[in-house]
Design a protein around this motif. Structure first.
Motif, short mmCIF file in Angstrom:
data_model
loop_
_atom_site.label_atom_id
_atom_site.label_comp_id
_atom_site.label_asym_id
_atom_site.label_seq_id
_atom_site.Cartn_x
_atom_site.Cartn_y
_atom_site.Cartn_z
N LEU A 119 0.85 -1.20 0.00
CA LEU A 119 0.00 0.00 0.00
C LEU A 119 0.89 1.24 0.00
CD1 LEU A 119 -3.07 0.86 0.33
CD2 LEU A 119 -2.51 1.18 2.74
N ILE A 120 0.65 2.10 -0.98
CA ILE A 120 1.36 3.39 -1.02
C ILE A 120 0.31 4.50 -1.02
CG2 ILE A 120 3.55 2.68 -2.08
CD1 ILE A 120 2.36 3.43 -4.82
N ALA A 121 0.72 5.66 -0.54
CA ALA A 121 -0.27 6.75 -0.45
C ALA A 121 0.34 8.07 -0.93
CB ALA A 121 -0.75 6.88 0.99
N ASP A 122 -0.53 9.02 -1.20
CA ASP A 122 -0.09 10.34 -1.64
C ASP A 122 0.25 11.16 -0.40
OD1 ASP A 122 0.43 12.36 -3.43
OD2 ASP A 122 -1.61 13.17 -3.31
N GLY A 123 1.49 11.61 -0.29
CA GLY A 123 1.84 12.47 0.81
C GLY A 123 2.73 11.86 1.86
N ASN A 124 3.33 10.73 1.59
CA ASN A 124 4.35 10.20 2.51
C ASN A 124 5.37 9.36 1.71
OD1 ASN A 124 3.11 7.76 2.05
ND2 ASN A 124 2.85 7.24 4.20
N THR A 125 6.42 8.96 2.38
CA THR A 125 7.50 8.21 1.69
C THR A 125 7.63 6.80 2.25
OG1 THR A 125 9.07 9.18 3.22
CG2 THR A 125 8.84 10.27 1.08
N GLN A 126 6.51 6.23 2.58
CA GLN A 126 6.53 4.87 3.13
C GLN A 126 5.61 3.96 2.34
OE1 GLN A 126 5.65 4.19 7.22
NE2 GLN A 126 7.80 3.73 7.61
N ALA A 127 5.85 2.68 2.47
CA ALA A 127 4.96 1.68 1.87
C ALA A 127 4.67 0.60 2.90
CB ALA A 127 5.61 1.07 0.64
N LEU A 128 3.42 0.17 2.96
CA LEU A 128 3.05 -0.89 3.91
C LEU A 128 2.80 -2.18 3.14
CD1 LEU A 128 0.45 0.67 6.39
CD2 LEU A 128 2.80 0.02 6.88
N GLY A 129 3.42 -3.25 3.62
CA GLY A 129 3.25 -4.54 2.96
C GLY A 129 2.31 -5.44 3.74
N PHE A 130 1.52 -6.21 3.01
CA PHE A 130 0.61 -7.17 3.67
C PHE A 130 0.88 -8.56 3.07
CE2 PHE A 130 -1.61 -3.08 3.34
CZ PHE A 130 -1.72 -2.76 4.68
N GLY A 131 1.20 -9.48 3.95
CA GLY A 131 1.50 -10.84 3.48
C GLY A 131 0.25 -11.58 3.04
N VAL A 132 0.03 -11.60 1.74
CA VAL A 132 -1.17 -12.28 1.22
C VAL A 132 -0.77 -13.25 0.10
CG1 VAL A 132 -2.87 -10.52 1.82
CG2 VAL A 132 -1.53 -10.25 -0.27
N GLN A 133 0.40 -13.85 0.29
CA GLN A 133 0.91 -14.73 -0.77
C GLN A 133 -0.08 -15.84 -1.08
OE1 GLN A 133 2.67 -13.78 1.95
NE2 GLN A 133 4.84 -13.62 1.47
N GLY A 134 -0.17 -16.16 -2.32
CA GLY A 134 -1.11 -17.21 -2.71
C GLY A 134 -0.78 -17.77 -4.07
N TYR A 135 0.52 -17.93 -4.30
CA TYR A 135 0.92 -18.50 -5.59
C TYR A 135 0.75 -20.02 -5.58
CZ TYR A 135 5.01 -17.97 -2.57
OH TYR A 135 5.85 -17.92 -1.50
N GLY A 136 0.76 -20.59 -6.74
CA GLY A 136 0.59 -22.04 -6.86
C GLY A 136 1.81 -22.77 -6.34
N ILE A 137 1.57 -23.68 -5.43
CA ILE A 137 2.70 -24.43 -4.87
C ILE A 137 2.43 -25.92 -4.94
CG2 ILE A 137 3.61 -22.66 -3.30
CD1 ILE A 137 1.97 -24.10 -1.08
N ARG A 138 3.55 -26.67 -4.95
CA ARG A 138 3.42 -28.12 -4.93
C ARG A 138 3.22 -28.55 -3.49
NH1 ARG A 138 6.92 -32.62 -4.64
NH2 ARG A 138 8.69 -31.25 -4.22
N GLY A 139 2.30 -29.42 -3.26
CA GLY A 139 2.03 -29.87 -1.90
C GLY A 139 3.13 -30.78 -1.39
#
Lengths: 491, 330
Positions: A119-139
């Motif tokens: 997440l980036i916003a107008d008016g600051n120099t930071q970014a917030l990350g959210f761990g929502v990984q969901g790529y295809g993986i081998r079981g």
């Protein structure tokens, strides 16, 4: 050739305005199609959620991030700015468990490409990350190269986080430390150093980190890329770095003060240091009675020598020392070899070469065709070669026994394959003298190999009685639990 | 890098084992008694060395004359090992021509050059593995030769040589004796233990092999050029006709370990003063070995060993005494 401009963005600070940030991200990715930019206004602040298509779970990002953020309503009288919004999200909302921050384009890009929603916003120099990984993986599936009967049947997969959890599930102690780092200037591959803080020496950890630091690689696509940097001796015949795909084996090694290195994208974990005798140990040894485990272990030692030396010794004795065979055996061999048109050494080299070609074909071809290769090679080539008299039956038997014995110790397969040829040639040319000279070179080579100060020939030479309980025999767990053996005791 | 006392023992033990394997001395009760007395005499001679090593640590920082003297000894020992290898090659004919045999020895020298570049720790560790293999093979030899044993050979007097002849013979054959005074400088600690262990195992090995020779070969050992391989040819493990071919392998391994240790010692002692000392040492050993073999002057070679032994013994103790005197005056 026209190339895209490579931008040096790694340490570049994020821009203040949202427009500039989005523009810069697009420049960095050269407008790559998988970069998703969702612009949305939250509590009057212009924001954008950046993610990489296919790397995150759309369902998770919608439910856990997008819905709560769009429904966010701050009942404050004053107008909130980007910094205030980020503070609120960071301190009062639990959108995901893994929430890293980034203040430069390098870190932000790494997060996006690792499956985070940023997440980036107008008016600051930071970014917030959210761990929502969901790529295809081998079981998690059964191990392919280290199968056993009574031990666990799960193996490492390509995903580093799953592999880390497989270890944690078995070692719930706080002394288990999993240290993540990134390697590869282009691939940014996640590497995880795993060790037990109460068993491993600090010196070993520092030396391993130093070795990894020296590896200036662009990509790390498998553990094989970093293994050469961890080998202490470059000209060693046997490797001083172990590999396992079994979490239970790795845990046992960690408890002995060893260090595991998990590479993202590889279902094999590197273990350091490795002793030569470990090639003959399997997890099943610890699931059966000690006397049976000891018997099986000696069978493996025998199989190693048979697979390595049998063709060479057979040719050496038949050509140079026929007095070794008893009369009836000698007559049988003479009769068989009289029919063969080729000399004994040529015949054996051809048979071995044919086997290696067939094996390589069997490995590389799809499984369905692989079966056909076995039929063609075993039935048609093998049978017709013997019937036509091109190859003698004793020679084929000797090579077959040698090859089957090699299957008992798969971890030494590469060394055995090459040295079987060398022993064959030296035995054919110089008899048992040639085999002994090559054997001596091999013994000296392995004896000079050390892995971070630990001789790979230990505990046989240097001899350590306390560690021999799991080499010549496999003692019971009552005895095994005493003494807390660690790899440092081999030094 | 230093070796452990166990590895030092293995190096010394293999040196003795090589002598036992290559020896042309016949087996008899007189020989067994003579060897027993010889080993006891050697042990008594070594007592001052053991006491010295128990008190003080022995390091490999010798001055030029001592370094050169020691290098000459190890080159000499290497020559004897090569010549012994030639004699085994001649006895255990592998169907190769003399050119083929020379090629084997040259190949052996090349492998020694490679092995000695790996250092003393590699040689020490390899010695332990080879010593283990040798003990295993000797056990197999015992177990499989038993069926050929004739115990009446012990009481029959077929050997006319005196006990004292065998005492002198054993001492002159023990090329490794000067090494007892020099090699401990490569060991880390408990250097004296390896020497004590060496004498004990030497006695056991020599007496056991001799006993086996007496009961299996008896009078036949008098006419054999290589009695040890004669015993091997009598043993028939696992339905093979004769097992002496197996001992060719272990003998070659022992030979390589011995010459490698000699070459490493030469590089340590002469390396400070001479360039390419390893290479020159091995070349000298090989050419000397060929020369010894061509002229069949093994006995003269052994006599020189006794002279060398005395010289080295004197030089080491001269150094020790001088140091002690310095300590007293200080």
């Amino acid at each position: 050739m026209e190339m895209y401009i490579t931008l040096d963005y790694q340490d570049e600070k994020l821009d203040f305005s949202l427009k500039d940030k989005i523009k810069r991200f697009k420049e960095i990715t050269s407008g790559s199609s998988d970069l998703m930019i969702n612009e949305v206004e939250i509590c009057g602040v212009k924001t954008a959620l950046l993610s990489c298509e296919g790397m995150m779970s759309t369902q998770v990002v919608t439910r856990l991030v997008l819905v709560p953020l769009t429904e966010l309503n701050l009942n404050t009288e004053q107008k909130i700015d980007a910094t205030g919004l980020f503070d609120h999200i960071d301190n009062h909302m639990l959108l995901s468990v893994d929430r890293p921050k980034a203040d430069n384009y390098g870190d932000a890009m790494r997060l996006i490409n690792s499956g985070f929603a940023v997440l980036i916003a107008d008016g600051n120099t930071q970014a917030l990350g959210f761990g929502v990984q969901g790529y295809g993986i081998r079981g998690i599936s059964e191990p392919t190269s280290e199968q056993n009967i009574m031990g666990s049947h799960d193996a490492f997969t390509e995903t580093i986080r799953i592999n880390m959890s497989l270890i944690r599930r078995r070692l719930k102690t706080p002394f288990l430390k999993q240290e993540l780092m990134v390697m590869g200037s282009k691939s940014h591959t996640d590497i995880c150093l795993v060790y037990m803080t109460d068993r491993v020496s600090k010196n070993l950890i520092n030396r391993i980190k130093k070795s990894l630091g020296k590896a200036e690689l662009e990509t790390v696509l498998s553990s094989g890329y970093i293994r050469p940097f961890l080998e202490s001796r470059k000209k060693g015949i046997f490797t001083s770095v172990g590999v396992t795909e079994r979490p239970d084996v790795l845990c046992a090694k960690l408890l002995e003060g060893r260090v595991g290195i998990i590479v993202d994208g590889t279902p094999f974990v590197t273990v350091i240091p490795k002793l030569f005798v470990e090639n003959f140990q399997t997890m099943d040894d610890y699931n059966c009675k000690p006397y049976y485990a000891t018997f099986i272990r000696w069978i493996k030692y025998l199989a190693f020598f048979v697979s390595l030396l049998l063709p060479g010794v057979y040719v050496a004795i038949a050509i140079h020392h026929p007095e070794f065979f008893n009369r009836s055996l000698l007559l049988m061999l003479i009769e068989a070899e009289q029919e063969a048109p080729l000399s004994l050494i040529t015949e054996s080299v051809i048979v071995l070469l044919m086997y290696e070609i067939i094996r390589e074909a069997g490995i590389r071809l799809p499984q369905a065709v692989g079966g056909a290769v076995s039929i063609v090679s075993g039935l048609i080539i093998g049978d017709s070669a013997v019937k036509s008299g091109l190859i003698s039956t004793p020679m084929l038997t000797v090579i077959a026994i040698s090859v089957v014995s090699g299957f008992v110790i798969p971890s030494l397969d590469h060394t055995i394959t090459v040295f079987r040829f060398l022993f064959l040639i030296s035995g054919g040319l110089f008899g048992l003298y040639g085999i002994s000279i090559l054997g001596a070179v091999m013994i000296f080579n392995i004896c000079s190999t050390e892995s971070y100060g630990v001789p790979v020939t230990g505990p046989v030479s240097p001899f350590r009685m306390s560690a021999m309980r799991d080499v010549m025999t496999r003692v019971s767990f009552r005895k095994m639990q005493k003494g807390n053996f660690t790899i440092e005791k081999i030094k | 890098m230093k070796i452990s006392y166990g590895q030092l023992w293995a190096v010394l033990f293999l040196s003795n084992a090589f002598t036992v394997i290559c020896s042309a001395v016949s087996y008899s009760v007189a020989q067994m008694t003579g060897t027993l007395i010889s080993v006891l005499v050697q042990f008594v001679l070594a007592v001052p060395v053991i006491c010295f090593l128990k008190k003080k640590k022995y390091k490999a920082n010798f001055r030029l004359p001592a370094s050169m003297l020691f290098s000459v000894y190890f080159i000499f020992a290497g020559m004897i090992s090569f010549s012994r290898m030639f004699s085994i090659l001649r006895y255990e004919n592998s169907g190769l021509t003399s050119f083929g045999n020379t090629m084997i020895v040259i190949l052996l020298a090349v492998s020694v050059l490679y092995c000695c570049r790996l250092g003393i720790h590699s040689a020490g560790r390899s010695a332990v593995i080879v010593a283990g293999l040798f003990i295993f093979f000797v056990a197999v030899l015992f177990a499989t030769s038993y069926s050929q044993a004739e115990f009446s050979n012990i009481t029959s007097k077929y050997d006319e040589n005196s006990v004292w002849y065998y005492v002198i013979n054993d001492i002159s054959n023990s090329v490794e004796l000067p090494a007892l005074l020099i090699l401990p400088c490569f060991a880390e600690k408990n250097q004296y233990k390896s020497i004590m262990l060496y004498f004990l195992t030497k006695l056991i090995l020599v007496e056991m092999i001799s006993f086996l020779g007496v009961i299996v070969l008896g009078r036949a050992s008098l006419i054999s050029d290589s009695p040890f391989f004669e015993i091997c040819s009598f043993s028939q493990p696992l339905s093979v006709q004769r097992s002496d071919a197996l001992f060719i392998g272990i003998n070659t391994l022992i030979c390589i370990v011995n010459i490698t240790v000699d070459a490493v010692a030469v590089s340590v002692f002469a390396g400070k003063y001479i360039k390419y000392s390893e290479f020159s040492g091995v070349v000298l050993m090989l050419s000397g070995g060929i020369w010894f073999h061509m002229h069949e002057i093994y006995s003269a070679g052994y006599l020189s060993v006794i002279v060398m032994l005395i010289l080295v013994y004197i030089s080491v103790f001269y150094r020790y005494m001088r140091k002690s005197e310095r300590g007293v005056s200080a």
